[in-house]
Each structure stands twice: as structure tokens, then as C-alpha cells.
Design an enzyme around this catalytic site. Structure first.
Site, PDB file in Angstrom:
ATOM      1  N   PHE A 150      45.149  -6.144 -86.015  1.00 44.24           N
ATOM      2  CA  PHE A 150      46.329  -6.527 -86.792  1.00 44.24           C
ATOM      3  C   PHE A 150      46.285  -8.036 -86.956  1.00 44.24           C
ATOM      4  O   PHE A 150      46.250  -8.763 -85.956  1.00 44.24           O
ATOM      5  CB  PHE A 150      47.554  -6.096 -85.983  1.00 44.24           C
ATOM      6  CG  PHE A 150      48.901  -6.396 -86.559  1.00 44.24           C
ATOM      7  CD1 PHE A 150      49.472  -5.554 -87.501  1.00 44.24           C
ATOM      8  CD2 PHE A 150      49.650  -7.474 -86.102  1.00 44.24           C
ATOM      9  CE1 PHE A 150      50.755  -5.784 -87.980  1.00 44.24           C
ATOM     10  CE2 PHE A 150      50.934  -7.715 -86.580  1.00 44.24           C
ATOM     11  CZ  PHE A 150      51.483  -6.863 -87.525  1.00 44.24           C
TER      12      PHE A 150
ATOM     13  N   THR B 207      49.191 -13.603 -87.512  1.00 40.17           N
ATOM     14  CA  THR B 207      49.374 -14.998 -87.084  1.00 40.17           C
ATOM     15  C   THR B 207      48.372 -15.954 -87.728  1.00 40.17           C
ATOM     16  O   THR B 207      47.199 -15.625 -87.899  1.00 40.17           O
ATOM     17  CB  THR B 207      49.249 -15.056 -85.546  1.00 40.17           C
ATOM     18  OG1 THR B 207      50.222 -14.177 -84.997  1.00 40.17           O
ATOM     19  CG2 THR B 207      49.472 -16.461 -85.006  1.00 40.17           C
TER      20      THR B 207
ATOM     21  N   GLU C 101      52.900 -10.393 -79.535  1.00 40.38           N
ATOM     22  CA  GLU C 101      53.755  -9.429 -80.268  1.00 40.38           C
ATOM     23  C   GLU C 101      55.197  -9.941 -80.358  1.00 40.38           C
ATOM     24  O   GLU C 101      56.154  -9.159 -80.296  1.00 40.38           O
ATOM     25  CB  GLU C 101      53.646  -8.024 -79.666  1.00 40.38           C
ATOM     26  CG  GLU C 101      52.234  -7.479 -79.793  1.00 40.38           C
ATOM     27  CD  GLU C 101      52.113  -6.062 -80.291  1.00 40.38           C
ATOM     28  OE1 GLU C 101      53.115  -5.473 -80.719  1.00 40.38           O
ATOM     29  OE2 GLU C 101      50.984  -5.543 -80.273  1.00 40.38           O
ATOM     30  N   GLY C 102      55.333 -11.255 -80.537  1.00 40.03           N
ATOM     31  CA  GLY C 102      56.647 -11.888 -80.601  1.00 40.03           C
ATOM     32  C   GLY C 102      57.012 -12.419 -79.231  1.00 40.03           C
ATOM     33  O   GLY C 102      57.079 -11.651 -78.261  1.00 40.03           O
ATOM     34  N   THR C 103      57.203 -13.739 -79.128  1.00 39.54           N
ATOM     35  CA  THR C 103      57.559 -14.323 -77.820  1.00 39.54           C
ATOM     36  C   THR C 103      58.865 -13.689 -77.335  1.00 39.54           C
ATOM     37  O   THR C 103      59.633 -13.136 -78.132  1.00 39.54           O
ATOM     38  CB  THR C 103      57.801 -15.841 -77.937  1.00 39.54           C
ATOM     39  OG1 THR C 103      58.939 -16.047 -78.788  1.00 39.54           O
ATOM     40  CG2 THR C 103      56.594 -16.568 -78.520  1.00 39.54           C
TER      41      THR C 103
END
Ligand code: CAA
Length: 379
Positions: free
Chosen positions: A123, A126, A363-365
Site C-alpha cells: 500500500f 505516504t 497506519e496513522g500515528t
């Protein structure tokens, strides 16, 4: 409300624990120490039907629920967090996009191979200047009739250089902000695409994290996933599922560190008795066990909601945030319990401690998770 796992789920857990203890435990420290990608595990997991867990058998998957998937990830992460992240990314954000948004032709071409472990998924969202603020990606795809010309750089991509197909987010219309983002399926041998720097990391060293470079990469039009402009929504909805898996990875890491520390407290003697006799240690064990249970309930609840096709964005973020904060906290306590031994490589808690840190970031902080939770509470 029923908290019992079914007979099948208990069997699945037992089977995966055996696999993890027999096949992963002996080499987990080696993969970490040498930074070796554990490719052999992909084949073994495919044989156990673990590479396409939440997909129907008709497309080559195992027909399992999200809760089953979570149980498996937890057991794998308990022993080898590196293998867990490779599997989690492959499944929830590498393969799921094609299952949910792919057309028949894309499914035929990629889905079965991904579910059977013949292909590894990845994926790519970023970029150097777009991490938490994912709407600001710049990687562009110019419409050239029968293909897109893709230019830009992605960073911190899990499975970089190992994956066969990358779900890559690109800007197809820069006048439309996040409504101008689209998702392309980009194969590893695409002309103009190369893998750049593979990062040296604090932990999860067997899993590869690296840069993808697109220089006039030629991607066929038929590799557009969904419609042009739907990419950001696709990414966000996938991350809802991905975050549940990372929460599961978190509780697996916490459980692994806790199990090791618990056994150690019964063996290690100081002041003439096992250290488990001391209240200072007992309180740590009690807090660790409580937080693991609380995190597990959140992860299972989020998985249940996703299985029921009920809204689960908030619970997925809670599960990810609390599950991974628990991983870091429990691993830190485990190192403390082992004292000087906890700080050296010979003991696995040192590895759990290093592996745990990134789970609070990717996967997002966990700060982004708090934003998502707050947005859901306040809307
Ligand atoms: N499902 C579907 N659509 C969603 C959604 C969801 N869960 N959440 C938001 N959206 C949609 C909204 O409906 C909105 O659409 P419209 O404009 O059409 O109404 C759009 O997305 C923008 O939503 P917001 O206004 O809420 O967006 P925002 O800019 O305020 O916040 C964010 C977005 C939550 C900060 C988001 O950018 C984000 O999650 N950032 C973190 C990125 C991230 O997680 N990166 C991880 C990289 S992958 C990785 O780490 C994998 C790995 O390799 C291990």
C-alpha cells in the site's frame, strides 16, 4: 453479549500458536539481527491458508471473519511482530482494495494470486511531504489515453521491493484537492518504476520498509482501481480495516512480552526468593494483564463491528491507538522486570520493545487516531 470464541476459532488459535512457536520462534531473533526478509514464511502461511484470510473461498481466500483474522495476527505478533506486519499490510491494505474496489478483470488478474500467497501486496500512500496529512500527496498520474504516466516518490512503504503489486495513490487532478486523488495498481516490473532506499530501522527489521520511485512510469489505464477521484476515500476506508489489524499486532506484541516477563518472574530469584513474590513485581504484572485484556476487548469489538458491516471508524482508531500504546507500555514494563537482562539482545523483550515503537506511528500515528476518534465523537 457473548465473549466466548467458537470451537473453530479456538482451533484456529491453537493451530497458529503451534505454527508460530515451531516455525517463527526459532528464527525471529535471526530475522531481526540480520534484517532478512522471512520469505519462507509466506509459503508456509499460504499452505495454512493465512494469506487470504478474510476473502471468500471463491476468489482463493479462506472465508474467515475479521475477528478470525485478528486472532491469527495476534498469535503471529506474539512471537514474530515482523511476520505479523508483512501479513497485515499484505491482507488489509494490499489485497483488500482489490477485493472491495476492483473490477472483474482486476480481481481475476490479482486477487486469487494475492489470496494464495503467490503475490505479495503493498500500500503506497505516504510521501516525503505527506505523512499524517495524506491529502497533500504529490505523486502524479497524467492521462495519456491508454495509460497513465506516473511521476513521484513514495516513502516508508512496507513490503517495498518484496511486493508484486502496490496499491498506489496518485494525483490525477491537482485542481480538486483530495477529490483529485486516485488509486492505481502498480506491478513490480512496471517500466519507469524502481525501488529506492530500503530503510535501516529501530525494529521490525525483517520487514522491508522503503522508497518507491516513479519516473515516467507507464501504468495501463485498466489498472485504475475504482473511479478517478475516489482514491482518498478508498485509502481512508482501507485504513479503518488496517488499523484493526495493527491493534491486533499491538496486543500480540504485548502478550509476547508479558508471557516472557511473567515466566521470568517465577524463575528469577533475588533476596532468596522468586521476584514474583514481591508486590512491586505483582503490581506490574497485574497492570500489564489488565491493559492487555482491555486492549483486546477493543480490538475484538472493532473486528466485530467490521464483520457486521456496521460503522467502525471510531472503534478501529481506538483499537489501534490503545492496542499499540499497550504494546509499547507492556514491552517497557517487561524490560524493567528483566532488569539488566531486559536490555540485552539475548532476551526477546528487548526486540518486543523496539518492534512496539513503530506500531504507535504507522497506519496513522496515535495522535491521528485521536483526531479520528474526536471527529467521530463531535460530529
Ligand atoms: N472512510 C471513508 N471516507 C473517509 C473516511 C473513512 N474512514 N474518513 C474520512 N473520509 C473522507 C471524508 O468523508 C472526506 O470526504 P469528502 O471531502 O468527500 O466529504 C474526506 O475523506 C476528508 O475527510 P476529513 O475532512 O475527515 O479529512 P482530514 O484531512 O480532516 O483528516 C486524516 C484526514 C484522518 C488526518 C487522514 O489524512 C489520515 O488518516 N491521515 C493519516 C494517514 C495514514 O494513516 N497514513 C498511513 C500510511 S499507510 C501505512 O502506514 C501502512 C504501512 O505500511 C504499515
Amino acid at each position: 453479549m457473548n465473549f466466548d470464541l467458537t470451537e473453530e476459532q479456538l482451533l484456529l488459535k491453537r493451530m497458529v500458536r503451534e505454527f508460530a512457536e515451531n516455525e517463527l520462534a526459532p528464527k525471529a531473533a535471526y530475522w531481526d539481527e540480520t534484517g532478512t526478509f522471512p520469505r519462507e514464511n509466506l509459503k508456509k502461511m499460504a499452505e495454512l491458508d493465512l494469506m487470504g484470510m478474510p476473502f471468500p473461498e471463491t476468489v482463493g481466500g479462506a472465508g474467515m471473519s475479521v475477528l478470525d483474522y485478528v486472532l491469527v495476527l495476534e498469535e503471529i505478533a506474539r512471537v514474530c511482530p515482523t511476520t505479523a506486519v508483512i501479513l497485515a499490510v499484505h491482507t488489509s491494505v494490499g489485497t483488500m482494495p482489490i477485493y472491495l474496489f476492483g473490477n472483474q478483470q482486476q480481481k481475476e488478474k490479482y486477487l486469487t494470486k494475492l489470496c494464495r500467497g503467490e503475490y505479495l501486496g503493498a500500500f503506497a500512500l505516504t510521501e516525503p511531504t505527506a505523512g499524517s496529512d495524506a491529502t497533500k500527496i504529490k505523486c502524479s498520474a497524467e492521462d495519456k489515453g491508454d495509460h497513465y504516466l506516473v511521476n513521484g516518490t513514495k516513502i516508508f512503504i512496507t513490503n517495498a521491493g518484496e511486493a508484486d503489486v502496490y496499491c498506489t495513490f496518485v494525483v490525477t487532478d491537482k485542481t480538486k484537492s483530495h477529490h483529485g486523488i486516485s488509486c492505481l495498481l502498480i506491478e513490480k516490473n512496471t517500466p519507469g518504476f524502481k525501488v529506492g532506499k530500503i530503510e535501516k530501522k529501530m525494529g521490525l527489521n525483517g520487514s522491508k520498509t522503503g522508497e518507491l520511485i516513479f519516473e515516467n512510469a507507464i501504468v495501463p489505464k485498466e489498472n485504475l482501481l475504482g473511479q478517478e477521484g475516489e482514491g482518498f476515500k478508498i485509502a481512508m476506508s482501507l485504513l479503518d480495516g488496517g488499523r484493526i489489524g495493527i491493534g491486533a499486532q499491538g496486543i500480540g506484541i504485548a502478550q509476547g512480552a508479558y508471557d516472557y516477563a511473567l515466566a521470568y518472574t517465577k524463575e528469577r530469584k533475588q533476596f532468596g526468593q522468586p521476584i514474583s513474590n514481591f508486590q512491586a513485581i505483582q503490581f506490574k504484572l497485574a497492570d500489564m494483564a489488565t491493559r492487555i485484556d482491555a486492549a483486546r476487548l477493543l480490538v475484538y469489538q472493532a473486528a466485530y463491528l467490521r464483520d457486521q458491516k456496521l460503522p467502525h471508524s471510531k472503534q478501529a482508531s481506538m483499537a489501534k491507538m490503545y492496542g499499540t500504546d499497550t504494546a509499547m507500555w507492556v514491552a517497557t514494563e517487561a524490560v524493567q522486570i528483566l532488569g539488566g537482562y531486559g536490555y540485552i539482545r539475548e532476551y526477546p523483550v528487548e526486540r518486543y520493545f523496539r518492534d512496539a515503537k513503530i506500531t504507535q506511528i504507522y497506519e496513522g500515528t496515535n495522535q491521528i487516531q485521536r483526531l479520528v476518534i474526536a471527529k467521530n465523537i463531535l460530529k
